[in-house]
Motif scaffolding. Structure first.
Motif, mmCIF file in Angstrom:
data_model
loop_
_atom_site.group_PDB
_atom_site.id
_atom_site.type_symbol
_atom_site.label_atom_id
_atom_site.label_comp_id
_atom_site.label_asym_id
_atom_site.label_seq_id
_atom_site.Cartn_x
_atom_site.Cartn_y
_atom_site.Cartn_z
ATOM 1 N N CYS A 1 149.730 157.802 63.724
ATOM 2 C CA CYS A 1 148.427 157.164 63.507
ATOM 3 C C CYS A 1 148.627 155.656 63.557
ATOM 4 O O CYS A 1 149.761 155.166 63.553
ATOM 5 C CB CYS A 1 147.843 157.581 62.170
ATOM 6 N N SER B 1 145.720 152.830 58.702
ATOM 7 C CA SER B 1 144.465 153.559 58.914
ATOM 8 C C SER B 1 144.353 154.670 57.870
ATOM 9 O O SER B 1 145.344 155.085 57.282
ATOM 10 C CB SER B 1 144.432 154.167 60.314
ATOM 11 N N LYS B 2 143.116 155.155 57.669
ATOM 12 C CA LYS B 2 142.931 156.271 56.751
ATOM 13 C C LYS B 2 143.104 157.540 57.550
ATOM 14 O O LYS B 2 142.195 157.997 58.245
ATOM 15 C CB LYS B 2 141.541 156.197 56.131
ATOM 16 N N HIS B 3 144.245 158.098 57.447
ATOM 17 C CA HIS B 3 144.572 159.263 58.267
ATOM 18 C C HIS B 3 145.052 160.369 57.354
ATOM 19 O O HIS B 3 145.515 160.121 56.236
ATOM 20 C CB HIS B 3 145.659 158.871 59.281
ATOM 21 N N SER C 1 146.796 147.241 69.671
ATOM 22 C CA SER C 1 146.492 148.665 69.463
ATOM 23 C C SER C 1 147.657 149.573 69.847
ATOM 24 O O SER C 1 147.576 150.788 69.711
ATOM 25 C CB SER C 1 145.256 149.057 70.287
#
Length: 1942
Positions: A1790, A1794-1796, A1920
């Motif tokens: 991920c 990040s909220k994963h 990214s």
């Protein structure tokens, strides 16, 4: 402490005993569990010596070794000064005499009992004391603790701990040593008046005192009697032995130190070895307890006395004697039987031979007065046994309600006593049952209160005993009142007689005067004030006397008596009498006058003839019908030879094993596996490679041949021996079956020898018909043939052989289910019920019809039950029994029966003029049987008929009957109509030649020498089979059995086994569709024999008329044959109807249409056979009987004919075509012994009586007496016969047993018999009580029980087959068998080493190019390694889904003797190796910590070694038991032929059971150091399963690590250890370089090793070798130190083909089994973080470091497929839940922050999996682009099978491939270290758009790496493009950055 028998503490652990005690109390029906501590003591049994004395005859012969008394000579300690010394008083002066204390209230503490002490100075009185019950024996003489604890009831002093001290206190004044056994004599209890009275004697050691000698006078023939205590316990019955001859009496002086014969000596007993007749629970079967020393045959009964015999009844006081009047038998025509009751019987003098004395009743009285111990004293309100008066009154009640022709049964009386006692003590019993748990009140073990008394009518209510006790004065008039209700049937002599002698004398007088003509029983009661009540019963009914007298014989004696009567001609008068037919003349003269003309057709009644002709017309042309009529006169041989007369209904087909038999066979197999799987080590299935067997059958020739036939046709021999069908003859099969006669000894001895020498063969001894001979070998004479089973199967050699398994098979297992059984209840297999609530559980299509169904038919109310009795026969037999009182009833009944048959034959044959007058001289039943027999064969065109079974137990009578019937048949000219067969168990089957030819024609047998050997082969033969022998011996009967005539079987021996065995002859399997067994249909017997009745039926069925059949009433049609159209779901004219097609029968057709398909076809099948019909173990499969080729493997096929085929063509064709051999063999192998001659579905329109009868069970005719007993039910709703004693060799353990319950399963019945029966002394299990064990089960013994004729033989034969298959399967393993992958199309032509080189040459190996390509097929789903010379094949490798074991190709390979094993293997040899041998202490291990530091780990790590004591010599310690210093290593120069130098490390996880760590056989016994490397959390479970293995326990931090970590640690630890050993070597003064530097890294699934044999003629071949040989060869390599890593090939069945394998050594990747040089490879480490491909990565780095890698191609390793555990089984799951959820590879990474969904999986594993599955997206230019690989620096990572990786090392001086001119499609930098520099990277060229992937441990190091290597100059990054593995922060995720090449 006063206990003379040796009791030592049991070895059983206390907890176990406690558990057993609780379990026993739950199961038992007694109220209080046995004390735990008493169980901890062992009771020793006293075996009987041969002279009739026990080993310790006198109680005072020997001193108890544990006695605390001083040794003999014994002198009393002088009493203290001033104390009382008066007899009967204690030293405190208080009275202790029973007479004084009888009415006083006494203080008895809980747990104590009142006991009467016998004082030598007070002969007439007892002293009263209280003794702790634990120190007294129970009612069977068991469970007394050693020692003593008692209280004085006079002065109240408590706590006497020694009997010596106590005897001093109560002034016993003994001259011998005080012993509690000698002086504590009687239990005391309060009677109904509350008076303390003497009760039963205390049962010390199971028998009372001495075995008395017999006086010389006893052999002279007069009967004496003895004086016995009135309440004598059941354990001391007064033995009245059967016939006993004088010279054996132990006359003479007493042995040892007898003190003479005292007047109160106990009953005289005989040694069991003297009287050798087995007991039978006769009409009055006794109940006794295990400790009774019975005297052989009938301990309770007397035999008739004649001049040479003496009947020994106990001695009586002189003066009271009774003279038996002369001519008693002649005058009264009966022999009275006197039942001893209460009190001594007077002496009989005079004509004593005409009177019988029996003690059965007395035994019953005694047993019902011996309360279970738990009730004897319990607190303040003791439960009392039935009083003497009550017993006598109940006996009168019972006798009154017996029918005039009923015989009293002791079982009934016993149940009446029990019920009366329970009702009178109901409240107390319930009170005692309060403390029990509800579980113990099971439906059958709790004490049952019967709802009705068996045999006591409801209107006769019991006297209200509990309210008002019965006094002796009331007894006589109450008894007379009861007797008055039955007229003169029972006479009570009470108040008018003063003594028993007077009463008996009066009875004799009345008998002689004829005043007792209508009286069956005289009850004599003597009540006098102040005296005990006395009683006896004299039986005076003729029928009762005869029945009782005959029941006193043992079965053997009975047969002897019959033989004697026949041989001496006593029976001649009877035979002459029977021959006379009164006014109709004499039988013989009528026969002689019979006009016998063989050419004359036998006249039938007109209606029979017309109906028969009508049938003929409908099936044949007019011409044929005439020939049919005239053919009646031709012989069967001619008839059978004529092709036109074939019966289209008769067909035979092969049967497969039935589903239920398959289920039972599997059940047997699972029990065998359970024995093997248990921890007891009793059966090691893994060590056997084949099965052999021997089937033991009773000594019956027919049973023997029948078993051979089943075995031969089952295909088992072919399966076990790998033989073809053609090779196995029936003669061959005979080697596997043995009759249990004298010849069996040699056969079993040879089997034992064979078993001893062939330890790899499992021998199964199948003991069929196992209830037959259960006699003890010691009690059987050698000539009797009995006791053989005990001698052979229970011998020590068989018992101890670890490879012999015994399977007992029986329909009547009860005698093997006693308290002393050798078979564990867990090893019993019961035949399952095929139907549950009418649902066919096994899709059987058959229903078993056995005893319970026969009984059901008597209750169902149908017109004619299948089981019945013949009243006219019974009345005739009864009249003759009265007329001939001296003849045995069997002689009389057989004579009458044969007479009936003879007369019926004469009447039915129609050859005697005036034959209608003969009907009144036979019975309707016999007439029916004979008519049916004669007409059946006439009605069938092929003359099929049925069998009549005539059961005559006596061989002599059977032979006489056979001669008589044969003569009558001959004189009537019926020799060709039916056969008469004498079934003698000792002789082979013998039938006439013409009948043999007939059977051969039916079965289409070509073999000229063939003769039938079994009754099964007599299928459809009309015959009378006279089956003789004292009991059936397992002979199966054909399906054509129609009548089972048991009218002359004995009614005397009423045991469950005996009765059910005779009824079992009629057991049958009927088609499930045919008829529910409880509605057996009408008397279908009338169908063919009485056509007049049929034709006169007024309710005619239309359809029957249309079809031209004799009309049947619709009810008969429905009931008699459900296959008829009336029941068919399809209309009659449909093609599928079982009826013959309609149109063809209406009129006489032309020949072309007349023969139609008679065959019923089931609607669901187009197959031409009928639906599977009945078949069971009684049916043979039709055999192949031809010499050239067995026909029985040709399937006789019913010939299906189209209606328009000419008739001549049909008849001329053979009806069975030989099948092709292959096909027939295949069918053969599927079938088993349960095959049958199975008919097709039959319909009532068929002319063949046999075809009509096969789906109907036979009718059974019984004696009236047995019929009444069998059809009566007891209170539980079960048939009466089930409550009888199960077998003559066992006895009831107690009268206080519950009844069997209707709801009991077979298992519960077994537990019932195991609790309530004990073996008699001549039962083979009576010796099965060994010291120190509560159970003495034989671990390798199984019991299969199932009803008779149900198919047990087929089931156990199938079991042998599947057991053999399983053993072969156990000897095989699934080995990975895959071809090497990625071999280039052009094979290299260079040969480096000569093919036969033993060892590699380092110089040559250096010159060989390193093969970068991976060839191991397990890696066919990983990235290939770029190799410049390799050209990949165009099609590529198939992509295999990862981790799917089943997808990989395997082969089944048999284990060699050098295999490695898992924990399931435990043979004798490796017990010690494994540390599991039960004879050894479990191996002790110690845990040792070991610490070392390593740079890569950055900290000290602590490892643990678990070292068993036996392996400590492999390690060095600072001091013994001190700190672990190092693991000892050998020197390079060491060499031993039995030693492996290299330590073997096996990393393992999840395979504690399945890992192959047992290298004992693989090493061929060589010593070796083997270390299991386990994770910390698995340490305990591995230690449990492998207690004798060294374990290396990885640190806690490695619990979640992969295989890389284990190998890393092993290698680094080994190097650290090498340095320690070198320094130790230097200290010892030797050179450090001498220490051996190699270790072995082995996979936990390596199972076998092979070597290539180059000298084979057909090219190189591989053969199995030991791991020892492989390792010793590699270790002996002269230049081994030059190599960094060596290994061997992975085995493949195609591994030796092609050029590529010819090179003996190669240089490339190594896997699974490695020899690693830890010294040379010091600087190359395994990657500790790796989960996958770690070995590829390590080999590439090792090679690049310049080390030599060599594979020995002459060796290969086989890897077993283990689908459990291993390092590849990591489950990827989320952190939120423990449940594995399917997470796709794209979710493994991920974006940072990040909220994963975070995953609970190590970061390295997520990264490796992500790269493997998504590399096509990551490296798009690399996909399927071998020419442009991804450059991977310093490590190899799997990027998926479509990407190629080029490995380079950044280390200086490393060996790398030339990359000049190579354009890379990507760059992979994983944890780049300082050796990777910008300059190094600039050497390589990349495609435009190539992908970069940089991996680091955290984000900062990721940025540092990018900066340090100046990557941004050539690579473009985006924000990214940064990722992390989907781990939470605390799980330390890995980060990676991707970029594109500019």
């Amino acid at each position: 402490m006063g206990n003379s028998y040796a009791g030592q503490l049991r070895t059983t652990r206390f907890e176990e005993v406690l558990h057993n005690s609780i379990e026993a109390s739950l199961r038992s029906n007694t109220v209080v569990p046995r004390p735990v501590f008493s169980q901890l003591y062992l009771e020793t049994e006293q075996p009987l010596a041969h002279d009739g004395r026990t080993d310790n005859d006198d109680e005072d012969d020997e001193d108890g070794s544990e006695s605390n008394s001083p040794p003999i000579p014994y002198q009393m300690k002088p009493p203290p000064e001033g104390c009382c010394t008066t007899d009967g008083f204690c030293q405190a002066g208080r009275d202790l005499r029973l007479s004084s204390l009888a009415s006083d209230p006494l203080d008895v503490p809980p747990g104590f009992m009142l006991v009467g002490v016998k004082s030598p100075s007070l002969l007439e009185n007892l002293l009263v004391c209280a003794v702790d019950r634990r120190f007294l024996p129970d009612e069977r003489g068991h469970n007394a603790l050693l020692g003593f604890s008692g209280n004085c009831l006079g002065c109240g002093e408590k706590g006497f701990r020694y009997f010596t001290e106590f005897s001093n206190h109560i002034n016993l004044k003994l001259s011998t040593q005080p012993k509690k056994q000698k002086h504590l004599k009687y239990h005391l209890y309060r009677n109904n008046q509350g008076v303390l009275v003497k009760g039963a004697p205390i049962c010390w050691r199971g028998h009372d005192g001495r075995m008395r000698q017999m006086g010389p006078s006893l052999s002279e023939g007069h009967v004496t009697s003895d004086e016995q205590p009135p309440n004598m316990a059941l354990t001391h019955p007064s033995h009245t032995p059967g016939s006993y001859t004088g010279p054996h009496a132990n006359a003479g002086p007493p042995k040892k130190r007898h003190k003479g014969w005292s007047p109160e000596s106990s009953a005289n007993s005989l040694s069991e070895t003297t009287v050798k007749t087995p007991p039978s629970s006769s009409a009055l079967s006794t109940s006794s307890v295990p400790s009774v020393i019975t005297n052989g045959a009938r301990s309770e009964t007397a035999a008739p006395l004649n001049s040479s015999q003496g009947s020994l009844t106990p001695l009586s006081p002189p003066g009271l004697s009774v003279t038996v009047p002369d001519q008693l038998l002649h005058t009264c025509r009966l022999q009275p039987v006197i039942f001893k009751g209460h009190g001594p019987l007077p002496q009989l003098t005079g004509n004593v031979s005409e009177v019988l004395v029996s003690s059965l009743l007395q035994s019953c009285y005694l047993s019902s007065q011996t309360l279970p111990r738990v009730y004897q004293h319990y607190g303040p309100s003791p439960i009392q046994p039935l009083s003497t008066e009550m017993q006598i009154l109940l006996t009168v009640y019972y006798l009154v309600q017996l029918g005039p022709d009923q015989v009293p049964l002791i079982e009934d009386l016993e149940q009446i006593f029990m019920r009366s006692w329970r009702e009178s003590h109901l409240s107390e019993i319930r009170q005692y049952q309060q403390p029990q748990t509800p579980a113990s009140q099971g439906r059958h073990y709790g004490i049952e209160i019967a709802s009705t008394l068996p045999g006591l009518p409801q209107h006769l209510s019991l006297p209200p005993q509990s309210q008002q006790p019965l006094t002796p004065s009331q007894l006589p008039w109450l008894a007379q009142l009861a007797a008055s209700s039955c007229g003169e049937g029972v006479v009570v002599l009470g108040e008018q007689v003063g003594s028993l002698a007077q009463g008996i004398q009066q009875t004799f007088s009345r008998l002689m005067e004829g005043r007792l003509g209508n009286t069956n029983y005289v009850v004599i009661i003597v009540t006098a004030p102040g005296q005990e009540t006395q009683s006896c019963v004299v039986v005076t009914g003729k029928h009762q006397c005869r029945a009782l007298a005959e029941s006193m014989f043992s079965p053997k004696e009975g047969l002897k008596e019959i033989n004697h009567q026949l041989s001496t001609g006593v029976a001649q008068e009877l035979i002459h009498y029977c021959n006379s037919l009164g006014q109709d003349g004499d039988l013989d003269s009528l026969l002689n006058s019979a006009t016998v003309d063989s050419n004359e057709s036998s006249p039938l009644s007109s209606s029979q003839e017309s109906s028969e002709r009508e049938t003929v017309k409908t099936t044949q042309s007019p011409k044929d019908s005439q020939t049919q009529c005239s053919k009646e006169s031709t012989s069967p041989k001619q008839r059978a030879a004529s092709p036109k007369d074939t019966c289209s209904e008769y067909s035979v087909q092969w049967r497969e094993v039935r589903p239920i038999q398959l289920a039972v066979a599997r059940k047997l197999l699972s029990h065998v596996c359970a024995i093997a799987d248990s921890s007891t080590q009793n059966l090691d299935l893994g060590s056997f490679d084949r099965v052999s067997f021997l089937i033991l059958v009773p000594p019956s020739e027919v049973t023997f041949q029948q078993t051979v036939l089943h075995l031969w046709s089952s295909g088992v021999l072919q399966e076990l021996g790998g033989l073809d069908q053609e090779c196995v003859s029936q003669r061959e099969a005979e080697r596997y079956v043995v009759k249990m006669d004298q010849s069996a000894q040699a056969r079993i001895d040879s089997l034992i020898q064979e078993a001893h020498s062939s330890s790899y063969t499992l021998y199964i001894l199948v003991h069929d018909h196992a209830h037959w001979d259960i006699n003890s070998a010691t009690c059987s004479s050698s000539d009797s043939g009995l006791g053989l089973v005990d001698q052979l199967l229970n011998s020590r050699q068989v018992r101890d052989a670890p490879n012999i398994l015994i399977l007992h098979v029986t329909s009547f297992p009860f005698a093997l289910q006693t308290q002393c059984t050798r078979i564990s209840p867990y090893n019993e297999i019961h035949w399952p019920s095929a139907f549950s609530n009418d649902v066919d559980l096994y899709h059987e299509r058959t229903r078993y019809f056995g005893v319970s169904e026969l009984l059901e038919s008597t209750r169902s109310g149908s017109s004619l039950p299948l089981m019945r009795y013949d009243s006219s026969f019974e009345s005739m037999a009864c009249a003759l029994e009265e007329r001939f009182p001296k003849l045995h009833s069997a002689v009389i009944r057989t004579t009458v029966l044969i007479q009936h048959y003879c007369v019926a034959l004469m009447a039915a044959s129609g050859r005697i003029s005036g034959s209608h007058n003969l009907h009144k001289h036979t019975s309707v039943e016999t007439m029916e049987i004979v008519q049916s027999l004669l007409t059946a064969a006439r009605q069938c065109p092929a003359h099929h008929g049925h069998m009549v079974l005539l059961r005559i137990p006596s061989l002599a009578l059977a032979a006489w009957a056979h001669r008589r019937l044969s003569r009558v048949r001959r004189q009537l000219g019926l020799e060709e109509s039916f056969e008469i067969i004498l079934g003698n168990p000792n002789q082979a089957l013998n039938i006439g030649q013409s009948f043999t030819d007939q059977i051969k024609t039916w079965l289409k047998i070509q073999d000229a020498d063939w003769v039938p050997r079994t009754y099964l082969e007599l299928e459809a033969l009309p015959c009378i089979l006279i089956l003789s022998g004292s009991e059936p011996l397992g002979e199966s009967l054909p399906r054509s059995l129609k009548y089972c005539d048991l009218r002359v079987i004995s009614c005397s021996y009423l045991q469950r086994t005996t009765l059910e065995q005779e009824l079992g002859l009629a057991a049958y399997l009927v088609r499930a569709e045919s008829r529910p067994p409880h509605n057996p249909g009408p008397g279908s017997d009338l169908l063919e024999s009485d056509a007049e009745k049929l034709s006169s039926t007024d309710n005619e069925e239309e359809e029957g008329q249309e079809n031209g059949d004799s009309p049947l009433s619709s009810s008969q049609l429905l009931q008699s044959c459900p296959d008829s159209g009336a029941l068919d779901p399809f209309p009659a004219h449909s093609a599928t109807s079982p009826n013959v097609q309609k149109g063809t029968m209406d009129t006489i057709q032309s020949p072309s249409h007349s023969q139609t398909q008679y065959q019923p076809q089931p609607p669901s099948q187009s197959f031409p056979y009928s639906q599977p019909t009945l078949h069971h173990q009684t049916q043979p499969q039709v055999q192949s009987y031809s010499q050239a080729q067995p026909i029985s493997q040709l399937q006789p096929q019913p010939h299906i004919q189209s209606p328009n085929q000419p008739l001549s063509q049909i008849n001329s064709q053979p009806q069975s075509q030989p099948l092709p051999t292959a096909q027939s063999h295949r069918q053969h192998s599927k079938s088993t012994s349960s095959g049958s001659l199975s008919p097709r579905a039959s319909s009532p329109h068929l002319s063949c009586s046999w075809a009509r009868g096969v789906s109907r069970p036979p009718s059974v005719l019984l004696p009236h007496a047995l019929y009444d007993i069998i059809t009566a039910s007891d209170s539980s709703g079960l048939p009466r016969c089930t409550s009888f004693l199960p077998h003559m060799s066992v006895a009831w353990a107690s009268s206080f047993r519950p009844l069997l319950s209707k709801m009991m399963t077979c298992t519960e019945q077994s537990l019932y018999y195991r609790q309530w029966t004990v073996p008699r002394s001549y039962h083979m299990d009576s010796s099965n009580r060994t010291e120190g064990r509560s159970d003495n089960f034989h671990p390798r013994r199984l019991l299969l029980s199932g009803p008779p004729q149900v198919g047990k033989t087929g089931a156990y034969l199938h079991f042998l087959g599947i057991l053999s298959r399983m053993l072969i399967r156990l000897m095989e393993v699934d080995i990975y068998d895959e071809e090497d992958i990625n071999y280039s199309a052009q094979a290299e032509g260079v040969q480096y080493h000569p093919p036969n080189a033993s060892w590699p040459n380092p110089d040559i190996v250096k010159a060989m190019p390193f093969d970068y390509t991976i060839h191991d097929p397990k890696y066919d789903d990983i990235s290939s390694v770029y190799s410049p010379g390799y050209k990949p094949s165009t099609e590529g490798n198939p992509v295999r889904q990862e981790d799917v074991y089943l997808r990989r190709r395997t082969s089944r390979i048999k284990l060699s003797k050098y295999a490695a094993y898992n924990t399931y293997h435990h043979c004798e040899q490796c017990h010690q190796y494994l540390g599991f041998n039960p004879r050894y202490q479990m191996y002790e291990s110690t845990l040792h910590a070991f610490t070392f530091t390593h740079l890569l780990l950055g900290e000290e790590i602590q490892l643990y070694f678990i070292i068993p004591k036996s392996k400590e010599h492999y390690f060095s310690f600072s001091q013994p038991g001190g700190q672990l210093e190092s693991m000892r290593l050998p020197l390079t120069s060491d060499w031993s032929p039995d030693c492996i130098k290299s330590p073997i490390f096996t990393p393992t996880t999840g395979r504690h059971e399945h890992g192959l760590f047992n290298l004992y056989h693989a090493m061929d016994g060589a010593s070796h150091l083997h270390i299991l490397v386990v994770k910390e959390y698995e340490m305990a479970v591995y230690k449990k399963y492998w207690p004798n293995h060294i374990m290396l326990v990885l640190p806690t931090v490695f619990n979640g690590a992969g295989i890389g970590a284990a190998h890393f640690l092993i290698k680094e630890l080994s190097y650290h250890n090498l340095e320690l050993e070198r320094s130790r070597r230097l200290e010892g003064g030797g050179p450090a370089s001498d220490v051996w530097p190699f270790i072995i890294l082995a996979d936990d699934s390596c199972v076998m090793w092979n070597a290539v044999d180059l000298d084979a003629r057909n090219g190189p071949v591989e053969h199995a070798v030991s791991l020892k040989q492989v390792l010793q060869h590699m270790e002996a390599c002269p230049d081994l130190a030059h190599y960094g890593l060596c290994g061997i090939r992975k085995w493949s069945s195609r591994g030796l083909t092609g050029n590529k394998q010819r090179e003996p050594f190669s240089r490339g990747h190594l896997h699974d089994f490695l020899l690693l040089n830890v010294d040379r490879s010091q600087n190359v480490q395994y990657d500790q973080n790796r989960f996958t491909c770690h070995d590829v990565d390590f080999t590439l780095r090792l090679h690049s470091a310049g080390l030599l890698v060599c594979r020995f191609n002459s060796f290969s390793v086989m890897k077993k497929q283990i689908a459990i555990g291993g390092y590849r089984t990591f489950i990827i799951k989320t952190k939120m839940t423990d449940v594995p959820t399917s997470v796709g590879p794209s979710q493994y990474v991920c974006a940072p922050d990040s909220k994963h969904l975070f995953l609970a999986t190590p970061a390295q594993l997520l990264l490796e999996k992500y790269l493997q599955h998504t590399s096509q997206k990551l490296f798009p230019l690399s996909t399927k682009n071998y020419a442009h690989p991804v450059l991977s620096v310093d490590c190899y990572l799997n990027l998926g099978p479509e990407v190629t990786v080029c490995f380079v090392s950044s280390r200086p001086h490393s060996v790398n491939i030339s990359t000049t001119g190579l354009l890379f499609s990507g760059l992979l930098l994983c944890f780049a270290d300082s050796f990777v520099t910008p300059g190094f990277l600039k050497k390589f060229s990349f495609l435009k758009g190539a992908t970069l992937c940089v991996i680091s441990a955290d984000r900062s190091s990721l940025r540092q790496t990018v900066g340090r290597l100046e990557l941004e100059e050539e690579w473009r990054f985006r924000l990214s493009d940064e990722f992390q593995t989907a781990n939470a922060k605390e799980d330390r995720p890995l980060f990676f950055l991707t970029g594109k090449h500019i």
